[in-house]
Enzyme design. Structure first.
Site, short mmCIF file in Angstrom:
data_model
loop_
_atom_site.label_atom_id
_atom_site.label_comp_id
_atom_site.label_asym_id
_atom_site.label_seq_id
_atom_site.Cartn_x
_atom_site.Cartn_y
_atom_site.Cartn_z
N HIS A 180 -6.10 -41.66 -82.44
CA HIS A 180 -4.82 -42.23 -82.84
C HIS A 180 -4.95 -43.64 -83.42
O HIS A 180 -4.50 -43.91 -84.53
CB HIS A 180 -3.86 -42.26 -81.65
CG HIS A 180 -2.53 -42.87 -81.95
ND1 HIS A 180 -2.29 -44.23 -81.86
CD2 HIS A 180 -1.36 -42.30 -82.36
CE1 HIS A 180 -1.04 -44.48 -82.20
NE2 HIS A 180 -0.45 -43.33 -82.51
N HIS A 197 0.65 -33.29 -76.67
CA HIS A 197 0.53 -34.52 -77.45
C HIS A 197 -0.83 -35.17 -77.20
O HIS A 197 -1.13 -35.59 -76.08
CB HIS A 197 1.65 -35.47 -77.04
CG HIS A 197 1.71 -36.74 -77.82
ND1 HIS A 197 1.94 -37.96 -77.24
CD2 HIS A 197 1.58 -36.97 -79.15
CE1 HIS A 197 1.97 -38.90 -78.16
NE2 HIS A 197 1.75 -38.33 -79.34
#
Length: 306
Positions: A93, A51
């Site tokens: 992100h 991730h």
């Protein structure tokens, strides 16, 4: 009172009969369509995806994180992308750089050169509270091009973060598709987003040649089709569901729900799973993909039990 109860029971019976007839009629006339399995999904499963790189071990979305993840033989990386002011796709992100770098501002208001000047290791702290990567030359933002070229053996799970109503969001699907085609990585990438509109826009360019994930609306549609008993009407539009294992009390890790999707050739992946026992439980239930912040934990599990 008796007359009222009798009326209610009669109405309930009629409603039940209508629903029963509707269920039987649709069951007899509907034809379930399964997904064609894309090359992306033809490697041996389960897939372990790091991730944002190994974000539990190194600064997220930097070369440091991806190199660390690669040490633990993950199948690929789960990443987020945004568009810069000069329309370069970067792996990041947040909409702002403040949390992860020593800079400030919105990604879409900064050029790639301005982003490259920032230290994305500045705020990262290890388990002892130290900042070992502050000022590190590899603690820099990466472009999607760099990621794809630097890790040619890895699958890349790409999530479009820019919202569809923004200027950068409106451009992202076409810019992303052109980059994928230019690099010839159609079989190595999966494109997804929380925003169904972004997936639908990207599909206008890609058709059925590139693996696609499901947005929030499609996940809800599938789950409630499954729970309602009208699951035979559900026609999947995605090749995979990347989902949490529980949302507001709804158990999305239900083994029968996983089997329902598997029977449609929809691979089921779960994020973010950092507990070894939970990883093992999900794999035993049929999970195709596990996304984790700690690929060292998943590596230990795979060596030990698989």
């Amino acid at each position: 009172m008796r007359k009222c109860i009798k009326t209610l029971l009669t109405a309930a019976g009629i409603t039940g009969g209508i629903l029963g007839g509707l269920w039987l009629g649709t069951k007899l006339t509907s034809e379930t369509q399964v997904r064609h399995i894309k090359p992306y999904f033809k490697r041996r499963s389960p897939y372990i995806f790091a991730h944002r790189g190994a974000m539990g071990l190194a600064p997220e979305h930097t070369k440091l994180a991806f190199d660390k993840a690669a040490e633990f033989n993950v199948e690929g990386f789960e990443i987020d992308i945004r568009l810069t002011k000069d329309e370069e796709i970067v792996v990041i992100h947040d909409a702002y750089v403040d949390r992860t770098s020593d800079g400030a501002g919105r990604v879409s208001n900064l050029t790639l050169d301005e982003l490259k000047a920032l230290d994305f290791g500045h705020h990262f702290r290890d388990v002892e509270g130290n900042t070992p990567f502050r000022g590190h030359p590899d603690a820099k933002v990466l472009t999607l091009r760099e990621l794809l070229e630097n890790y040619p053996d890895k699958l890349i799970n790409i999530e479009i973060k820019d919202r569809p109503e923004t200027y950068e969001g409106s451009l992202m699907p076409t810019v992303l598709y052109r980059l994928i085609k230019e690099l010839g990585v159609e079989d190595r990438v999966l494109v997804t987003s929380f925003h169904d509109a972004q997936i639908n826009r990207f599909r206008l360019y890609s058709g059925d040649e590139i693996a696609l994930g499901a947005g929030e609306d499609q996940v809800k549609k599938a789950y409630f089709s499954y729970k309602s008993g009208f699951r035979h009407l559900y026609q999947p539009e995605a090749d995979t569901f990347q989902i949490p294992y529980n949302v507001k009390g709804y158990p999305l890790d239900d083994e029968k729900f996983i089997a329902f999707l598997q029977n449609l050739n929809v691979a089921v992946g779960y994020w973010v799973v950092n507990d070894m026992d939970k990883m093992d439980e999900l794999i035993q239930k049929g999970a195709h993909t596990i996304v984790t912040d700690f690929p060292d934990i998943s590596h230990h599990l795979m060596k030990q039990r698989y």
